[in-house]
Design a protein around this motif. Sequence first.
Motif, PDB file in Angstrom:
ATOM      1  N   SER A 127       0.845  -1.189   0.000  1.00  0.00           N
ATOM      2  CA  SER A 127       0.000   0.000   0.000  1.00  0.00           C
ATOM      3  C   SER A 127       0.879   1.236   0.000  1.00  0.00           C
ATOM      4  O   SER A 127       1.940   1.259   0.635  1.00  0.00           O
ATOM      5  CB  SER A 127      -0.910   0.012   1.230  1.00  0.00           C
ATOM      6  OG  SER A 127      -1.805  -1.085   1.171  1.00  0.00           O
ATOM      7  N   TYR A 128       0.425   2.255  -0.707  1.00  0.00           N
ATOM      8  CA  TYR A 128       1.212   3.475  -0.833  1.00  0.00           C
ATOM      9  C   TYR A 128       0.287   4.673  -0.930  1.00  0.00           C
ATOM     10  O   TYR A 128      -0.872   4.558  -1.301  1.00  0.00           O
ATOM     11  CB  TYR A 128       2.145   3.404  -2.053  1.00  0.00           C
ATOM     12  CG  TYR A 128       1.443   3.235  -3.378  1.00  0.00           C
ATOM     13  CD1 TYR A 128       1.282   4.303  -4.247  1.00  0.00           C
ATOM     14  CD2 TYR A 128       0.928   2.004  -3.776  1.00  0.00           C
ATOM     15  CE1 TYR A 128       0.648   4.152  -5.466  1.00  0.00           C
ATOM     16  CE2 TYR A 128       0.291   1.842  -4.992  1.00  0.00           C
ATOM     17  CZ  TYR A 128       0.150   2.922  -5.820  1.00  0.00           C
ATOM     18  OH  TYR A 128      -0.489   2.772  -7.028  1.00  0.00           O
ATOM     19  N   GLY A 129       0.833   5.831  -0.585  1.00  0.00           N
ATOM     20  CA  GLY A 129       0.055   7.056  -0.600  1.00  0.00           C
ATOM     21  C   GLY A 129      -0.004   7.669  -1.977  1.00  0.00           C
ATOM     22  O   GLY A 129       0.940   7.599  -2.759  1.00  0.00           O
ATOM     23  N   LEU A 130      -1.132   8.267  -2.253  1.00  0.00           N
ATOM     24  CA  LEU A 130      -1.348   9.025  -3.481  1.00  0.00           C
ATOM     25  C   LEU A 130      -1.555  10.483  -3.101  1.00  0.00           C
ATOM     26  O   LEU A 130      -1.632  10.823  -1.920  1.00  0.00           O
ATOM     27  CB  LEU A 130      -2.588   8.507  -4.221  1.00  0.00           C
ATOM     28  CG  LEU A 130      -2.539   7.071  -4.716  1.00  0.00           C
ATOM     29  CD1 LEU A 130      -3.911   6.615  -5.160  1.00  0.00           C
ATOM     30  CD2 LEU A 130      -1.559   6.965  -5.859  1.00  0.00           C
ATOM     31  N   GLU A 131      -1.678  11.335  -4.088  1.00  0.00           N
ATOM     32  CA  GLU A 131      -1.899  12.748  -3.822  1.00  0.00           C
ATOM     33  C   GLU A 131      -3.120  12.940  -2.926  1.00  0.00           C
ATOM     34  O   GLU A 131      -3.110  13.744  -2.007  1.00  0.00           O
ATOM     35  CB  GLU A 131      -2.082  13.475  -5.155  1.00  0.00           C
ATOM     36  CG  GLU A 131      -1.988  14.971  -5.039  1.00  0.00           C
ATOM     37  CD  GLU A 131      -1.955  15.631  -6.402  1.00  0.00           C
ATOM     38  OE1 GLU A 131      -2.386  16.793  -6.469  1.00  0.00           O
ATOM     39  OE2 GLU A 131      -1.509  14.994  -7.380  1.00  0.00           O
ATOM     40  N   TYR A 132      -4.180  12.174  -3.202  1.00  0.00           N
ATOM     41  CA  TYR A 132      -5.387  12.226  -2.377  1.00  0.00           C
ATOM     42  C   TYR A 132      -5.814  10.803  -2.062  1.00  0.00           C
ATOM     43  O   TYR A 132      -6.527  10.184  -2.837  1.00  0.00           O
ATOM     44  CB  TYR A 132      -6.522  12.950  -3.121  1.00  0.00           C
ATOM     45  CG  TYR A 132      -6.178  14.370  -3.476  1.00  0.00           C
ATOM     46  CD1 TYR A 132      -6.190  15.360  -2.509  1.00  0.00           C
ATOM     47  CD2 TYR A 132      -5.805  14.702  -4.775  1.00  0.00           C
ATOM     48  CE1 TYR A 132      -5.858  16.669  -2.828  1.00  0.00           C
ATOM     49  CE2 TYR A 132      -5.470  16.011  -5.103  1.00  0.00           C
ATOM     50  CZ  TYR A 132      -5.506  16.996  -4.122  1.00  0.00           C
ATOM     51  OH  TYR A 132      -5.181  18.270  -4.440  1.00  0.00           O
TER      52      TYR A 132
END
Length: 171
Positions: free
Chosen positions: A91-96
């Motif tokens: 899992s990874y972060g996106l802009e939103y």
Amino acid sequence: MDLKDHIRTIPDFPKPGILFYDISTLLMHPQAWRTTVERLGEVIAPYKPDLLVGIESRGFLTAAPLALHLDLGFFMVRKRGKLPGDTLSYSYGLEYGSDTIEIQADAVQPGQRVVVLDDLLATGGTMAAAVHLLQRAGAEVCAAACIVELNFLGGRDKLPVPAHSLLTYDA
């Protein structure tokens, strides 16, 4: 052959203010597509990979024919819930918000040399996540490559491996 002649740009897709770089027109031109695969092969072959990895979904279109061209195996990085059997996820972060990608647990053996491919490198989040997932699975990720890179978004800076692109756009 100038491959940029075969990349269509579509303004305001998928949302206003975004200029979409579409490889569909490249895929429709057999000589341009053949040239793309051959040029990617020249970039990737020196890494001596065991397998090529394509990121969903246009990365499949990029990596699969290249794997055939280089006589290599191919497997997929997919969005969560799209692969059968046991999977490994990241899992990874996106802009939103966030997203999760997966590979099948038996797709790569520890120490296998892999190169990650996608059609386009923009912000680098998904490609970096794929590299981290593969490294966690025990792969030796040698490099990442794409057809189109949007330099102005700095995606290359997020990658912990050498990155290659056939075409670059600065704005």
